[in-house]
Scaffold this active site. Structure first.
Site, short mmCIF file in Angstrom:
data_model
loop_
_atom_site.label_atom_id
_atom_site.label_comp_id
_atom_site.label_asym_id
_atom_site.label_seq_id
_atom_site.Cartn_x
_atom_site.Cartn_y
_atom_site.Cartn_z
N GLY A 97 0.83 -1.21 0.00
CA GLY A 97 0.00 0.00 0.00
C GLY A 97 0.86 1.24 0.00
N ASN A 98 0.27 2.37 0.31
CA ASN A 98 1.05 3.61 0.39
C ASN A 98 0.41 4.56 1.40
OD1 ASN A 98 -0.87 5.42 -1.08
ND2 ASN A 98 -0.48 3.92 -2.69
N TYR A 99 1.05 5.72 1.60
CA TYR A 99 0.65 6.62 2.68
C TYR A 99 -0.53 7.54 2.34
CZ TYR A 99 5.04 5.46 5.05
OH TYR A 99 6.05 4.82 5.67
N SER A 100 -1.13 7.42 1.17
CA SER A 100 -2.19 8.36 0.80
C SER A 100 -3.34 8.32 1.81
CB SER A 100 -2.72 8.00 -0.59
OG SER A 100 -3.90 8.72 -0.83
N ALA B 169 -3.77 7.40 -5.25
CA ALA B 169 -2.39 6.93 -5.31
C ALA B 169 -2.47 5.42 -5.56
CB ALA B 169 -1.66 7.23 -4.01
#
Ligand code: CTP
Length: 404
Positions: A211-214, A279
């Site tokens: 995943g990512n920090y969005s 994102a």
């Protein structure tokens, strides 16, 4: 005089600060613009200006207490909150801002604020040291995060004779802000908008993902702004926590990039404007393990990845005349060049370039600094500002591109 304020119901909240005298001018300007104004004062505000002046100008009795003392008549903050097309609190003292931010409903003004369904404009005014105090900044940030509009105070000489930030915005500029707010309130009526927001999660096994920090803040702000301006909005959102769509936005929750693409494809034919802020994870594991991968088996040492579909590029290539697709780009080097190349590659109509180069921009922050780059190469640069205001700028740009 016919203005965008004509016939609008405005609750003017006045609190106890020196700048309260300016509220008399503000009230006069609002009435002149054709608005109907109900004044609500805090008990302290009466130390600064009299209700008689305000009721004469507004043509309505001023409300300050929950009951009228001699008749026992109850003033309904709920009815007032529903009557209002907008509530303006000017001046807003540090104390009232603190009460609003924390739900301390011990007077008619704060209870009305808590019941208000309409947009609320807060106009701080206080001495420079109070303005600069971390608690004031924090409370204003909280009010912003609830979707309230802050009409920033100005710098200049203050009642204390000190010079600094804290003067209430001039009445004319408050009226101008309200006027342009109402002017834009239905300018997207009839438009169908698709927004993607948040991160995607690409499963590795039943308990892990890529995943990512969005956080989704930018996308939700854009969807909410489009809805406020009368558009029919579908928001396809990856997993997010601290953000909320306003009433009327249709939210489709998804996890992975492929689910996000499917949800977008279902609505894209009936879309006029698509804004791709998500994102999206560029890669996903080639296979999803059906049971938790165990450390001892070394199953996580090498995860084979495959490319995810590019949602923006897919929609960009599919779009027909009359459909406007906007992407977002986060670049760390050769920013404008890379963003323009991305716009071309994905066949977008415009791209919003986020700069990570400045403090207070990017993932998880409440502020952002963007450039709006149109497909003809024109670049419009904006200052660093709260994401809610960035959303307004982006939607204004899209609107002006469409009306060209
Ligand atoms: N985007 C998308 N689907 C993807 C990747 C990106 O829809 N699989 C969209 C984003 O929502 C954004 C735009 O494409 O509007 C640009 O995203 P970005 O991550 O900056 O671009 P990438 O194409 O992934 O390029 P790179 O990561 O190499 O910079």
């Amino acid at each position: 005089m016919s203005t965008n304020l004509s016939g609008k119901h405005i609750v003017l909240g006045i609190t106890g600060g020196i700048a309260a005298y300016k509220s008399v001018y503000l009230l006069r300007l609002l009435i002149k613009s054709g608005a109907e104004v109900q004044v609500v004062m805090t008990p302290n505000a009466k130390e600064f200006i009299t209700p008689v002046t305000l009721s004469s100008l507004s043509g309505k009795p001023v409300i300050s207490e929950f009951f009228t003392a001699n008749t026992g008549e109850w003033h309904s903050h709920v009815d007032l909150g529903l009557w209002a097309d907008a509530m303006v609190i000017a001046p807003a003292t540090a104390s009232t801002i603190g009460k609003m931010a924390n739900g301390v409903a011990d007077n008619m003004l704060v209870t009305t604020y808590l019941s208000a369904k309409a947009p609320v404009f807060v106009t701080p005014a206080m001495d420079l040291d109070m303005m600069a105090h971390p608690s004031t900044s924090r409370n204003l940030e909280l009010l912003r995060s609830y979707g309230n509009h802050i009409i920033d105070s100005e710098s200049g000489e203050l009642a204390s004779h000190l010079v600094g930030k804290g003067r209430m915005a001039e009445p004319q500029s408050i009226v101008d802000t309200l006027d342009s707010f109402f002017a834009s309130s239905h300018d997207l009526a009839g438009k169908r908008v698709l927004v993607t927001a948040g991160p995607t999660r690409e499963a590795i096994d039943p308990v892990r993902f890529i995943g990512n920090y969005s956080t989704g803040k930018m996308g939700y702000a854009i969807a909410n702004e489009c809805r406020r301006r009368g558009a029919e909005v579908t928001l396809v959102s990856g997993p997010v926590e601290a953000v909320k769509a306003v009433d009327g936005v249709k939210v489709i929750g998804v996890e992975s990039a492929r689910e996000m693409l499917d949800a977008c494809l279902k609505v894209f034919d009936n879309t006029d404007i698509a804004v791709m802020t998500a994102a999206v994870a560029d890669y996903r594991p080639a296979e999803v393990a059906s049971r938790k991968i165990k450390r001892e088996e070394n199953g996580i040492d090498n995860i084979a990845l495959v490319k995810n579909p590019d949602i923006a590029a897919t929609l960009g290539k599919m779009k027909s005349d009359g459909q406007y697709v906007v992407g977002f780009a986060l670049e760390t080097d050769h920013e404008a060049e890379n963003a323009m190349a991305k716009l071309k590659r994905k066949n977008l109509d415009a791209i919003v370039l986020n700069s990570l180069a400045e403090k207070g921009t990017g993932f998880g922050t409440d502020t952002n600094r963007v450039d709006f780059i149109a497909n003809d190469g024109t670049v419009t640069r904006f200052d660093i500002k709260p994401k809610i205001e960035v959303a307004r700028d982006v939607v204004d740009m899209i609107k002006s591109m469409l009306s060209r």
